[in-house]
Design a protein around this motif. Structure first.
Motif, PDB file in Angstrom:
ATOM      1  N   GLN A 223       0.814  -1.214   0.000  1.00 57.72           N
ATOM      2  CA  GLN A 223       0.000   0.000   0.000  1.00 57.72           C
ATOM      3  C   GLN A 223       0.849   1.266   0.000  1.00 57.72           C
ATOM      4  O   GLN A 223       0.360   2.354   0.286  1.00 57.72           O
ATOM      5  N   SER A 224       2.116   1.133  -0.351  1.00 56.22           N
ATOM      6  CA  SER A 224       3.039   2.258  -0.254  1.00 56.22           C
ATOM      7  C   SER A 224       2.726   3.387  -1.232  1.00 56.22           C
ATOM      8  O   SER A 224       3.119   4.535  -0.987  1.00 56.22           O
ATOM      9  N   ALA A 225       2.029   3.074  -2.322  1.00 51.90           N
ATOM     10  CA  ALA A 225       1.803   4.092  -3.354  1.00 51.90           C
ATOM     11  C   ALA A 225       0.379   4.615  -3.378  1.00 51.90           C
ATOM     12  O   ALA A 225      -0.006   5.318  -4.323  1.00 51.90           O
ATOM     13  N   ILE A 226      -0.434   4.314  -2.372  1.00 55.21           N
ATOM     14  CA  ILE A 226      -1.826   4.741  -2.388  1.00 55.21           C
ATOM     15  C   ILE A 226      -2.156   5.528  -1.122  1.00 55.21           C
ATOM     16  O   ILE A 226      -1.586   5.274  -0.055  1.00 55.21           O
ATOM     17  N   PRO A 227      -3.084   6.502  -1.210  1.00 52.37           N
ATOM     18  CA  PRO A 227      -3.420   7.323  -0.045  1.00 52.37           C
ATOM     19  C   PRO A 227      -4.542   6.751   0.815  1.00 52.37           C
ATOM     20  O   PRO A 227      -4.910   7.358   1.819  1.00 52.37           O
ATOM     21  N   TRP A 228      -5.143   5.634   0.412  1.00 57.74           N
ATOM     22  CA  TRP A 228      -6.199   5.020   1.196  1.00 57.74           C
ATOM     23  C   TRP A 228      -5.666   3.756   1.860  1.00 57.74           C
ATOM     24  O   TRP A 228      -4.507   3.376   1.660  1.00 57.74           O
ATOM     25  N   THR A 229      -6.509   3.077   2.627  1.00 60.66           N
ATOM     26  CA  THR A 229      -6.095   1.890   3.374  1.00 60.66           C
ATOM     27  C   THR A 229      -6.882   0.680   2.896  1.00 60.66           C
ATOM     28  O   THR A 229      -8.106   0.723   2.794  1.00 60.66           O
ATOM     29  N   ILE A 230      -6.167  -0.399   2.600  1.00 59.18           N
ATOM     30  CA  ILE A 230      -6.804  -1.654   2.217  1.00 59.18           C
ATOM     31  C   ILE A 230      -6.825  -2.579   3.424  1.00 59.18           C
ATOM     32  O   ILE A 230      -5.797  -2.826   4.053  1.00 59.18           O
ATOM     33  N   LEU A 231      -8.002  -3.074   3.748  1.00 57.81           N
ATOM     34  CA  LEU A 231      -8.188  -4.019   4.850  1.00 57.81           C
ATOM     35  C   LEU A 231      -8.945  -5.233   4.322  1.00 57.81           C
ATOM     36  O   LEU A 231      -9.362  -5.266   3.164  1.00 57.81           O
ATOM     37  N   ALA A 232      -9.141  -6.223   5.159  1.00 56.64           N
ATOM     38  CA  ALA A 232      -9.945  -7.394   4.813  1.00 56.64           C
ATOM     39  C   ALA A 232     -10.922  -7.659   5.937  1.00 56.64           C
ATOM     40  O   ALA A 232     -10.601  -7.478   7.120  1.00 56.64           O
ATOM     41  N   ASP A 233     -12.139  -8.080   5.572  1.00 56.73           N
ATOM     42  CA  ASP A 233     -13.139  -8.404   6.593  1.00 56.73           C
ATOM     43  C   ASP A 233     -12.810  -9.763   7.220  1.00 56.73           C
ATOM     44  O   ASP A 233     -11.810 -10.407   6.855  1.00 56.73           O
ATOM     45  N   PRO A 234     -13.600 -10.244   8.186  1.00 55.85           N
ATOM     46  CA  PRO A 234     -13.249 -11.496   8.875  1.00 55.85           C
ATOM     47  C   PRO A 234     -13.172 -12.740   7.982  1.00 55.85           C
ATOM     48  O   PRO A 234     -12.638 -13.759   8.415  1.00 55.85           O
ATOM     49  N   GLU A 235     -13.687 -12.665   6.759  1.00 54.81           N
ATOM     50  CA  GLU A 235     -13.549 -13.794   5.842  1.00 54.81           C
ATOM     51  C   GLU A 235     -12.496 -13.544   4.763  1.00 54.81           C
ATOM     52  O   GLU A 235     -12.378 -14.296   3.804  1.00 54.81           O
ATOM     53  N   GLY A 236     -11.711 -12.476   4.938  1.00 55.38           N
ATOM     54  CA  GLY A 236     -10.624 -12.200   4.010  1.00 55.38           C
ATOM     55  C   GLY A 236     -11.009 -11.405   2.781  1.00 55.38           C
ATOM     56  O   GLY A 236     -10.180 -11.221   1.886  1.00 55.38           O
ATOM     57  N   ASN A 237     -12.248 -10.913   2.715  1.00 54.33           N
ATOM     58  CA  ASN A 237     -12.665 -10.088   1.577  1.00 54.33           C
ATOM     59  C   ASN A 237     -12.042  -8.699   1.688  1.00 54.33           C
ATOM     60  O   ASN A 237     -12.302  -7.977   2.652  1.00 54.33           O
ATOM     61  N   GLU A 238     -11.238  -8.329   0.701  1.00 56.32           N
ATOM     62  CA  GLU A 238     -10.595  -7.036   0.726  1.00 56.32           C
ATOM     63  C   GLU A 238     -11.619  -5.901   0.599  1.00 56.32           C
ATOM     64  O   GLU A 238     -12.625  -6.039  -0.092  1.00 56.32           O
ATOM     65  N   PHE A 239     -11.345  -4.797   1.273  1.00 51.52           N
ATOM     66  CA  PHE A 239     -12.137  -3.583   1.085  1.00 51.52           C
ATOM     67  C   PHE A 239     -11.240  -2.392   1.302  1.00 51.52           C
ATOM     68  O   PHE A 239     -10.172  -2.506   1.916  1.00 51.52           O
ATOM     69  N   CYS A 240     -11.648  -1.235   0.782  1.00 47.86           N
ATOM     70  CA  CYS A 240     -10.841  -0.026   0.912  1.00 47.86           C
ATOM     71  C   CYS A 240     -11.522   0.956   1.856  1.00 47.86           C
ATOM     72  O   CYS A 240     -12.713   1.231   1.732  1.00 47.86           O
ATOM     73  N   LEU A 241     -10.721   1.491   2.774  1.00 47.79           N
ATOM     74  CA  LEU A 241     -11.148   2.586   3.643  1.00 47.79           C
ATOM     75  C   LEU A 241     -10.607   3.864   3.026  1.00 47.79           C
ATOM     76  O   LEU A 241      -9.403   4.133   3.073  1.00 47.79           O
ATOM     77  N   LEU A 242     -11.503   4.637   2.408  1.00 49.61           N
ATOM     78  CA  LEU A 242     -11.109   5.858   1.708  1.00 49.61           C
ATOM     79  C   LEU A 242     -11.020   7.006   2.691  1.00 49.61           C
ATOM     80  O   LEU A 242     -11.373   6.893   3.868  1.00 49.61           O
ATOM     81  N   SER A 243     -10.557   8.156   2.207  1.00 49.35           N
ATOM     82  CA  SER A 243     -10.473   9.334   3.050  1.00 49.35           C
ATOM     83  C   SER A 243     -11.860   9.863   3.348  1.00 49.35           C
ATOM     84  O   SER A 243     -12.806   9.655   2.573  1.00 49.35           O
ATOM     85  N   PRO A 244     -12.040  10.584   4.474  1.00 52.99           N
ATOM     86  CA  PRO A 244     -13.368  11.130   4.799  1.00 52.99           C
ATOM     87  C   PRO A 244     -13.851  12.084   3.722  1.00 52.99           C
ATOM     88  O   PRO A 244     -13.071  12.813   3.103  1.00 52.99           O
TER      89      PRO A 244
END
Length: 245
Positions: A223-244
């Motif tokens: 995630q070094s080149a992106i301004p948002w955060t990538i996380l995964a839910d409890p089953e490993g599904n990726e999702f992005c937490l964007l800026s407010p």
């Protein structure tokens, strides 16, 4: 603090071509924030608003190889509308798909890059959602994902059972978010995923910490080149937490 579901991120080998398909399919406007990114939203839409979950299509070179764990269900108002929509989508380049659904009332299709979606038979619950009835996520445990996403976002949990769970914006507008039990394991990263945003003034770092406390994890993506955060839910599904916003 809370987040809300603002858009679906879909990977494509040709984002512009796939964007044209989905813009025509949904009757939405098409724009681009830069090379390799095509943005879709309803005409006159003021982003973000739960009346619609927008679609961002992002160019990636990898081909689709497995069934997507996240897909769209499209709403119809009558049997004739369902048949007309299926025919129109086929004219745009969609094909009918067999994912083992058997004899069902809805029509399973694939867009020009093979992304599965469903054209539903008319259902009263979706009469006011707009063209997208639901964003559907395959999962092993709908109850657990309803727990996580119900706490992660300010969307209301409508129904929870062993086989499925349903959420919708607390304002009672727009599409539903549905989790359907599916025994197939997750294989690789999801080519279609959810993007969520905190509200203006919220602290992104504090929101990330809150999501991690609920069960979100680090998916191990650079995630070094992106301004948002990538996380995964409890089953490993990726999702992005964007800026407010």
């Amino acid at each position: 603090m809370a987040t809300r579901l603002v858009q679906i991120n879909m990977k494509a080998r040709d984002d512009a071509a796939l964007g044209r398909f989905w813009a025509a399919a949904l009757g939405w406007s098409l724009d681009s924030e830069g090379p390799g990114v095509t943005n879709l939203e309803p005409p006159g839409f003021s982003y973000p608003d739960p009346v619609a979950v927008c679609v961002d299509i992002v160019a990636r070179p990898e081909p689709k190889t497995v069934k997507n764990r996240v897909h769209l269900d499209l709403a119809t108002t009558s049997p004739s509308h369902q048949a007309e929509l299926v025919a129109r989508l086929e004219g745009l380049g969609a094909t009918r798909a067999d994912i083992g659904q058997g004899d069902v009332a809805w029509t399973v299709m694939a867009d020009p890059e093979g992304n599965e979606f469903c054209v539903l038979e008319p259902r009263p619950v979706y009469r006011d959602t707009g063209p997208v009835a639901a964003v559907v996520v395959d999962c092993g445990d709908p109850r657990e994902l309803a727990r996580f996403w119900g706490a992660a976002m300010d969307w209301a949990v409508h129904e929870v059972a062993d086989g499925h769970a349903t959420l919708r914006s607390a304002r009672g507008v727009g599409p539903y978010l549905e989790f359907l039990r599916n025994p197939d394991p997750k294989r690789g990263w999801n080519r279609v995923h959810l993007d969520i945003r905190p509200y203006p003034g919220d602290d992104p770092a504090a929101e990330e910490a809150r999501l991690r406390a609920l069960g979100a994890t680090d998916p191990g993506i650079d995630q070094s080149a992106i301004p948002w955060t990538i996380l995964a839910d409890p089953e490993g599904n990726e999702f992005c937490l964007l800026s407010p916003s």
